[in-house]
Design an enzyme around this catalytic site. Structure first.
Site, PDB file in Angstrom:
ATOM      1  N   HIS A 155       0.855  -1.234   0.072  1.00 18.55           N
ATOM      2  CA  HIS A 155       0.014   0.020   0.077  1.00 18.55           C
ATOM      3  C   HIS A 155       0.878   1.504   0.079  1.00 18.55           C
ATOM      4  O   HIS A 155       0.193   2.412  -0.647  1.00 18.55           O
ATOM      5  CB  HIS A 155      -1.107   0.092   1.071  1.00 18.55           C
ATOM      6  CG  HIS A 155      -0.662  -0.296   2.413  1.00 18.55           C
ATOM      7  ND1 HIS A 155      -1.182  -1.319   3.153  1.00 18.55           N
ATOM      8  CD2 HIS A 155       0.313   0.224   3.131  1.00 18.55           C
ATOM      9  CE1 HIS A 155      -0.645  -1.219   4.339  1.00 18.55           C
ATOM     10  NE2 HIS A 155       0.165  -0.331   4.477  1.00 18.55           N
ATOM     11  N   CYS A 162      -8.487  -1.829 -16.292  1.00 16.44           N
ATOM     12  CA  CYS A 162      -8.203  -0.880 -15.128  1.00 16.44           C
ATOM     13  C   CYS A 162      -7.097  -1.100 -14.604  1.00 16.44           C
ATOM     14  O   CYS A 162      -6.600  -0.798 -13.437  1.00 16.44           O
ATOM     15  CB  CYS A 162      -9.235  -0.562 -14.397  1.00 16.44           C
ATOM     16  SG  CYS A 162      -9.732  -1.966 -13.330  1.00 16.44           S
TER      17      CYS A 162
HETATM   18  C1  PEP Z   1      -6.130  -5.196 -10.392  1.00 10.72           C
HETATM   19  O1  PEP Z   1      -5.952  -5.873  -9.920  1.00 10.72           O
HETATM   20  O2  PEP Z   1      -5.715  -5.217 -11.749  1.00 10.72           O
HETATM   21  C2  PEP Z   1      -6.811  -3.912 -10.158  1.00 10.72           C
HETATM   22  C3  PEP Z   1      -7.012  -2.769 -10.707  1.00 10.72           C
HETATM   23  O3  PEP Z   1      -6.958  -3.711  -8.640  1.00 10.72           O
HETATM   24  P1  PEP Z   1      -5.717  -3.585  -7.626  1.00 10.72           P
HETATM   25  O4  PEP Z   1      -4.614  -3.323  -8.364  1.00 10.72           O
HETATM   26  O5  PEP Z   1      -6.565  -2.448  -6.694  1.00 10.72           O
HETATM   27  O6  PEP Z   1      -5.812  -5.149  -7.084  1.00 10.72           O
END
Ligand code: PEP
Ligand code: MG
Length: 725
Positions: free
Chosen positions: A341, A650
């Site tokens: 994080h 994303c």
């Molecule tokens: C992913 O897993 O690609 C995503 C966009 O979510 P996070 O990076 O928050 O796990």
């Protein structure tokens, strides 16, 4: 040999030379004063041992020590750095392989092998020498003087550290160190009894502080292992406290005594090779720091010069936000992984960040000049004048480029052939909302609600959550926003929550799984989202969905909440992330249920390739531009299009030019990415002739022939067509 505890360098060089059938093997050791000394050799003249000396940076050996990089040269004598030392008798040897002896990010020496016949050593041979160098590092570090030698040099010369880039970018500035015990203000005291009493009181206060910390965050009897372990280690260290008391009797103040004995303990532990024990080093430092903070009340808080580069062993989200408020420009961590994080927050804040720069805290001093080139995974402490100037120029060039991109902010996102693209942002903090207008993004394709909660230190109540989400919708001002429900667990823990007792938290009880098993928290969040929408359109997306049944269960909770909240959203869209490969084999059913799908390639990649996204040594091992991933997207897109379900991406890949154009080539026209990636993606797509590229991409995929990555042919085509990749 190492088990005997001596430093049998002469034996070692003989063995290596024999093993590699090389005529020469030599070991150079860094001595105080920035000097490399020939410490042992097989093949060069024996009387050169102890006499031949090179400055760090001088000659090929010095260069290897300075850069920390192996050099494998078939014609060493024509290398620009070559210097000749007559006393060694090395003129007949053309081939040279020089490997740095590195430990904790520092060069302790160099191992070199040489041959007469010009040839390059092969990969196996390089590996043998690198292994020897690795073992030698422990021998040198353990033999007294090695650490002292390095420390002497540390104060004057440039030091290079390599690490894993968590957030790209360049920064130049003074360093400031996080979490280090500062030298006590009062060193001497003439009333030992009083100092001992102060120490006893401070120990008690500290102990109580830790107990409170534990009981406030954990059920009784479940103190985190780390803290207990640190306690145990300190307690077990044959009278650590007695030593502190002795030092006090010798005339030191309580804080000076703790500082000194803590330093000794740290040095001793630094030589331990067991990784578990070494990990505990940080805990000991924490303890010593806590004790010092208790004793040295009123010590000046650490101030940060503007534009400083923060050095830390590791950082929590609150600490990172604190430092950000003090104006730091970049972060260098000794530990930390790309999707931890601290990394997610640093990315959100646009702070170039490097992880894995081990040992950096020990050789840096506050206000040392430094440069971070996170794109290259490089951190240089006290860089040379020329290097600094070169980077200064590069930073200016980047600022120009930023200005050029800013000028494109209002241009429509459309490919050269006129295909419209929707470029959105991934956001997790309200302070990032300004990026919407700065980049001219079409909306927020992923709002990571757990980050907003992590920044607040807890999952706040419904009203407070609703206020946060409403601010997001207000800032978006009608542009679409996709809220993702809490995606906690794995590497994203709320501050203070106990570490998961799981072998494999990335595949553990996390994210929607927690939401479905403890529906109260999820329902409260869904209610907050509906309240925030207050009659506006609302898009909600569930993370880590593995089965259609899980999606249905989550959607049912949302619909149940929606029935209770008035005014209802003018439009409610409910979608899923596709992060778990299992969904690919449930597409017919899934596509009937969802309004949209967003590919979370960060998690999807780790599950497709069985490669933990948080393990730095695996970063970059598997490529998104691989036949497997492109096949997956290539299968999903037409089925979703036929079902009328929008598909976007994303994951971080959406923000990289080559990956973004490849996704466009596969028919994905909505991409959501970190703000830093958007201008360049827009620029590359604006120059892309999509139909032409689609045909080329199809042929590259057809003829892949089992290649692990298609990056090169794709990049080659892009370069040929002048795309700004
Ligand atoms: C992913 O897993 O690609 C995503 C966009 O979510 P996070 O990076 O928050 O796990
Ligand atoms: Mg994910």
């Amino acid at each position: 040999m190492m088990a005997h505890g001596e430093t049998p360098l002469a034996e070692l060089v003989r063995l290596v030379a024999g093993e590699l059938v090389s005529e020469v093997c030599s070991i150079y050791v860094v001595r105080p004063g920035d000097v490399l000394e020939l410490a042992a050799t097989e093949g060069l003249r024996a009387d050169a041992v102890g006499r031949t000396r090179l400055r760090v940076g001088e000659g090929i050996i010095g260069l290897v020590a300075a850069t920390g990089e192996t050099l494998n040269l078939a014609d060493a004598q024509n290398h620009p750095a070559w210097v000749y030392r007559a006393e060694t008798g090395e003129e007949p040897y053309a081939t040279l392989l020089a490997v740095p002896v590195r430990r904790a990010g520092r060069s302790l020496g160099v191992v070199a092998v040489q041959n007469r016949a010009p040839r390059k050593y092969d990969a196996d041979e390089v590996e043998v020498v690198e292994t020897v160098a690795m073992l030698l590092a422990e021998v040198l570090a353990a033999s007294s003087g090695a650490d002292a030698a390095v420390e002497d040099i540390g104060a004057t010369v440039p030091r290079r550290f390599t690490g894993t880039s968590l957030v790209g970018g360049i920064a130049l500035g003074p360093v400031v160190r996080h979490g280090l015990a500062h030298a006590p203000r009062r060193l001497l005291a003439d009333d030992p009894a009083h100092e001992q009493a102060r120490l006893a009181k401070a120990m008690e206060t500290m102990q109580r502080g830790i107990d409170t910390l534990i009981s406030a965050n954990l059920p009784a009897g479940e103190a985190p292992r780390e803290i207990l372990e640190a306690y145990r280690l300190v307690a077990a260290d044959a009278g650590w406290l007695k030593k502190v008391n002795d030092a006090i009797r010798g005339g030191l103040s309580a804080e000076a005594a703790v500082h000194r004995v803590g330093g000794e303990l740290r040095d001793r532990m630094r030589r331990v090779t067991d990784p578990y024990i070494r990990e505990r080093l940080a805990d000991i430092e924490d303890m010593v720091n806590r004790l010092l903070a208790t004793l040295d009340v009123g010590a000046a808080p650490v101030v940060s010069p503007p534009g400083a580069i923060l050095l830390a062993r590791r950082l929590g989200p609150a600490e990172l936000l604190d430092w950000h408020a003090r104006g730091i420009a970049a972060v260098v961590l000794e530990e930390g992984s790309p999707t931890g994080h601290a990394a997610i927050l640093a990315r959100a804040l646009g702070l170039p960040t490097l992880a894995g720069a081990r040992g950096v805290l020990e050789v840096a001093d506050d206000d040392d000049d430094a440069l971070l080139d996170s794109d290259e995974g490089l951190f240089v402490l006290r860089p040379e004048q020329e290097v600094r100037q070169a980077y200064q120029r590069e930073m200016e060039a980047r600022q120009d480029r930023q200005a050029r991109w800013a000028a494109k902010r209002d241009l429509p996102s459309v490919t050269a052939d006129g295909t419209p693209m929707t470029l959105m942002l991934n956001i997790g903090l309200t302070l990032e909302l300004a990026q919407l207008d700065i980049t001219g993004a079409a909306g927020i394709g992923l709002f990571r609600t757990e980050i907003a909660m992590m920044a607040r230190g807890a999952i706040v109540d419904v009203a407070e959550q609703a206020a946060v989400y409403a601010r997001v919708l207000d800032a978006a001002a009608g542009r679409p926003v996709v809220f993702r429900t809490l995606d906690l667990g794995g590497d994203k823990m709320l501050p203070g929550s106990p570490p998961a007792e799981e072998e494999n938290p990335a595949m553990g009880w996390r994210s929607l799984r927690i939401g479905l098993d403890r529906p109260a928290v999820l329902r409260r969040q869904l209610r907050a989202l509906l309240l925030a929408a207050a009659g506006r359109p609302l898009s909600v997306m569930f993370p880590m969905v593995a089965t259609v049944a899980e999606f249905r269960a989550a959607r049912a909770l949302l619909i149940a909440e929606a029935a209770r909240v008035r005014p209802a959203p003018s439009k409610l869209e409910i979608g899923t992330m596709l992060e778990i490969p299992a969904l690919m084999w449930q597409l017919p059913e899934l596509l009937r249920e969802v309004d949209f799908i967003s590919l979370g390639t960060n998690d999807l990649m780790q599950f497709v390739f069985a490669a933990d996204r948080g393990t730095p040594s695996l970063a970059g091992r598997y490529d998104f531009l691989s036949p497997a991933m492109l096949e997956l997207v290539g299968q999903l897109q037409p089925l979703a299009a036929a079902a009328g379900v929008a598909v976007s991406v994303c994951g971080e890949v959406a923000g990289r030019p080559l990956e973004a154009m490849t996704l466009a080539g596969l028919g994905i026209t909505t991409l959501s990415m970190p703000a830093g990636g958007l201008p360049q993606v827009k620029e590359v797509l604006g120059a892309l002739d999509l139909p032409a590229f689609r045909a080329v991409l199809a042929s590259i995929r057809r003829t892949a022939g089992g290649a692990a990555s298609l990056r090169e042919p794709i990049a080659g085509w892009a370069r040929e067509h002048g795309l700004p990749i």
